[in-house]
Design a protein around this motif. Structure first.
Motif, PDB file in Angstrom:
ATOM      1  N   ASP A 265       0.835  -1.203   0.000  1.00  0.00           N
ATOM      2  CA  ASP A 265       0.000   0.000   0.000  1.00  0.00           C
ATOM      3  C   ASP A 265       0.865   1.247   0.000  1.00  0.00           C
ATOM      4  OD1 ASP A 265      -2.166  -1.643   0.061  1.00  0.00           O
ATOM      5  OD2 ASP A 265      -2.887  -1.037   2.035  1.00  0.00           O
TER       6      ASP A 265
ATOM      7  N   HIS B 285      -4.203  -2.167  13.022  1.00  0.00           N
ATOM      8  CA  HIS B 285      -4.695  -2.502  11.677  1.00  0.00           C
ATOM      9  C   HIS B 285      -3.587  -3.051  10.779  1.00  0.00           C
ATOM     10  CE1 HIS B 285      -8.688  -0.676  12.270  1.00  0.00           C
ATOM     11  NE2 HIS B 285      -8.055   0.217  13.010  1.00  0.00           N
TER      12      HIS B 285
ATOM     13  N   LEU C 234      -2.657  -1.457   7.426  1.00  0.00           N
ATOM     14  CA  LEU C 234      -3.555  -1.528   6.264  1.00  0.00           C
ATOM     15  C   LEU C 234      -4.626  -0.460   6.467  1.00  0.00           C
ATOM     16  CD1 LEU C 234      -3.706  -5.405   6.194  1.00  0.00           C
ATOM     17  CD2 LEU C 234      -2.821  -3.998   4.317  1.00  0.00           C
TER      18      LEU C 234
ATOM     19  N   ILE D 198     -11.142  -0.766   1.905  1.00  0.00           N
ATOM     20  CA  ILE D 198     -11.406  -1.584   0.716  1.00  0.00           C
ATOM     21  C   ILE D 198     -12.342  -0.853  -0.240  1.00  0.00           C
ATOM     22  CG2 ILE D 198     -11.023  -3.786   1.882  1.00  0.00           C
ATOM     23  CD1 ILE D 198     -14.050  -4.049   2.214  1.00  0.00           C
TER      24      ILE D 198
ATOM     25  N   ALA E  35      -3.556   1.080  -3.276  1.00  0.00           N
ATOM     26  CA  ALA E  35      -3.646   0.152  -2.145  1.00  0.00           C
ATOM     27  C   ALA E  35      -3.758  -1.279  -2.673  1.00  0.00           C
ATOM     28  CB  ALA E  35      -4.836   0.501  -1.255  1.00  0.00           C
TER      29      ALA E  35
ATOM     30  N   SER F  21      -4.234  -3.853   0.302  1.00  0.00           N
ATOM     31  CA  SER F  21      -5.581  -3.875   0.870  1.00  0.00           C
ATOM     32  C   SER F  21      -6.584  -4.468  -0.121  1.00  0.00           C
ATOM     33  CB  SER F  21      -6.011  -2.460   1.254  1.00  0.00           C
ATOM     34  OG  SER F  21      -5.228  -1.960   2.321  1.00  0.00           O
TER      35      SER F  21
ATOM     36  N   ASN G 198      -8.927  -7.833   0.370  1.00  0.00           N
ATOM     37  CA  ASN G 198     -10.369  -7.868   0.122  1.00  0.00           C
ATOM     38  C   ASN G 198     -10.753  -9.034  -0.779  1.00  0.00           C
ATOM     39  OD1 ASN G 198     -13.056  -6.980   0.134  1.00  0.00           O
ATOM     40  ND2 ASN G 198     -12.744  -5.604  -1.593  1.00  0.00           N
TER      41      ASN G 198
ATOM     42  N   ALA H 295     -11.758  -1.928   6.225  1.00  0.00           N
ATOM     43  CA  ALA H 295     -11.240  -3.270   5.968  1.00  0.00           C
ATOM     44  C   ALA H 295     -11.233  -4.128   7.226  1.00  0.00           C
ATOM     45  CB  ALA H 295      -9.828  -3.187   5.394  1.00  0.00           C
TER      46      ALA H 295
ATOM     47  N   LEU I 261     -10.410  -8.081   7.476  1.00  0.00           N
ATOM     48  CA  LEU I 261      -9.145  -8.467   8.114  1.00  0.00           C
ATOM     49  C   LEU I 261      -9.390  -9.448   9.250  1.00  0.00           C
ATOM     50  CD1 LEU I 261      -6.070  -8.033   8.356  1.00  0.00           C
ATOM     51  CD2 LEU I 261      -6.562  -6.069   9.834  1.00  0.00           C
TER      52      LEU I 261
END
Length: 439
Positions: free
Chosen positions: A62, A88, A91, A95, A108, A111, A115, A316, A320
């Motif tokens: 990312d 996180h 991240l 998404i 990204a 990320s 997803n 996200a 995650l």
């Protein structure tokens, strides 16, 4: 560490030791490669070091984690707290894009890959749990109620004249509000009492469709997982009716993934009739924090339409959380949990029956509900609501949570917003106006 870097380390550490370390790294990478190539939940769960390595590899893809990155836009993955960033796994971009929650973000890649992989792994688990012909699904960062609303809003564009949703009664406020929030009028179909069980009134559903006109009905909104004495809706019969009248069918499968019976009903409904989408909660089925759901279905293009209806990017965190959980458990671990739940339900049923017999009460006979149990309390105090509610508080103070106690004749007020007429259902939490014990 790639092969070139490992080669460079041999100037500092004995080559044999470096090769051994490279082999250890290779074992992690083989797991990552299998996940990326197959897109399925691994049979055996991963250790935490492999999962963390994977997440760190995603994070450095990312743009906010690029060395020397200069972000000048309004949304560049800026985080003030290091604690939040670590929570996180850095991240930060979330998404999706503004037009589609499933779209890839140019800045990204990590990320976006998270997803896509999460949706693929979750689809594999749904098939494993019993809905083998499901074709598409996606994780949405909203709980079940709002996810149902998203489905209804998507159907609005397909059926612009429709204003009603046929709803076999289930006394759960978010189910009701999901229809109201989307701007539709719920048409409540009261359940029928068969023995101790509350079951779908199929004849009433079909009669209401004829009375209102199929073109004026957005969909049938049915339910699988529910509290006894209500049992899952007659999904096969409802699916056939929906197919015959060309009416969409949305299923609230909130905590049904953990029940093979609920999943079988969905599979059979799709086989013999019509089911457009079914929605399930992440926290109830996968033991993750509240705030996520899975929208799944048998028509890939329709599920994609729902994902495109979501406005803006999304968090996200639910994706995650569920990916980490499923990688930790593996398919075998999740299947073991499903097995243990069945065994625990059987044990609870037998022990609760013994308790009921001791106090001259009885465990209600609800064989069509594989996930919930109900016991009578007629002898506690038939004319004193306070005694029943006091039992509920006593259970709670003794750290027994999740039990519901129902008082006859009490009214449940589901919606009292000023902009809408008051919606009132009699018989709080019983899913019927008046519940009578069969004996």
């Amino acid at each position: 560490m790639n092969a070139e870097n490992f080669g460079s380390t041999e100037r500092l550490v004995t080559a044999a030791y470096v090769r051994q370390g490279a082999q250890g790294r290779r074992a992690h990478e083989l797991r990552l490669r299998a996940l990326l190539e197959q897109g399925k939940c691994p049979e055996d769960g991963w250790d935490e070091s492999t999962i963390e390595l994977f997440l760190h590899e995603l994070a450095i893809m990312d743009s906010n984690n690029f060395l020397g990155n200069c972000g000048v836009g309004e949304r560049e993955g800026r985080v003030a707290s290091g604690l939040v960033a670590r929570r996180h796994y850095r991240l930060i971009h979330g998404i999706g894009r503004s037009g589609d929650i499933s779209a890839v973000q140019p800045k990204a890649a990590g990320s976006s890959l998270l997803n896509k992989l999460t949706n693929s792994v979750v689809l594999d688990i749904i098939k494993l749990a019993g809905v083998r012909t499901v074709t598409n699904c996606f994780v949405v960062p909203m709980a079940t109620g709002m996810s149902l609303t998203l489905c209804f809003l998507t159907l609005r564009h397909k059926r612009p004249k429709a204003k009603y949703v046929i709803w076999p009664r289930i006394d759960q406020k978010s189910c009701f509000k999901s229809m109201i929030t989307a701007g539709f009028e719920p048409v409540v179909i009261e359940n029928v009492l068969e023995g101790d069980e509350l079951r779908t009134d199929i004849e009433a559903v079909e009669a209401k469709i004829k009375a209102l006109g199929a073109e004026n009905i957005l969909c049938v909104h049915s339910t699988t997982s529910c509290f006894a004495p209500r049992v899952p809706d007659r999904l096969e019969e409802l699916a056939v009716i929906c197919a015959n009248y060309d009416i969409p069918h949305i299923v609230n499968n909130a905590y049904g993934v953990q029940s093979s019976k609920c999943m079988h009903l969905i599979q059979q409904g799709a086989r013999v009739g019509r089911i457009d989408a079914f929605v399930q909660s992440l926290d109830k089925n996968f033991m993750v924090p509240v705030g996520g759901a899975i929208i799944a279905g048998f028509n890939e293009s329709f599920i994609q339409e729902i994902s495109k209806m979501y406005p803006g990017r999304a968090s996200a965190s639910p994706s995650l959380d569920v990916l980490i959980t499923l990688l930790s458990l593996g398919a075998s671990g999740y299947k073991q949990l499903l097995k243990e739940r069945k065994e625990m339900f059987s044990y609870l049923s037998s022990e609760l029956k013994k308790l009921a017999d001791i106090h001259n009460e009885r465990l209600l006979d609800t064989p069509h509900n594989p996930i919930s149990l109900a016991m009578s309390l007629k002898n506690l105090d038939e004319n004193n609501d306070a005694a029943v509610t006091q039992l509920g508080s006593m259970l709670f103070t003794r750290q027994v949570s999740g039990a519901s106690l129902c008082v006859e004749h009490k009214q449940i007020f589901i919606c009292t917003w000023k902009t809408l007429p008051e919606h009132q259902l009699t018989g709080a939490l019983t899913c019927i106006s008046r519940y009578f014990l069969s004996r």
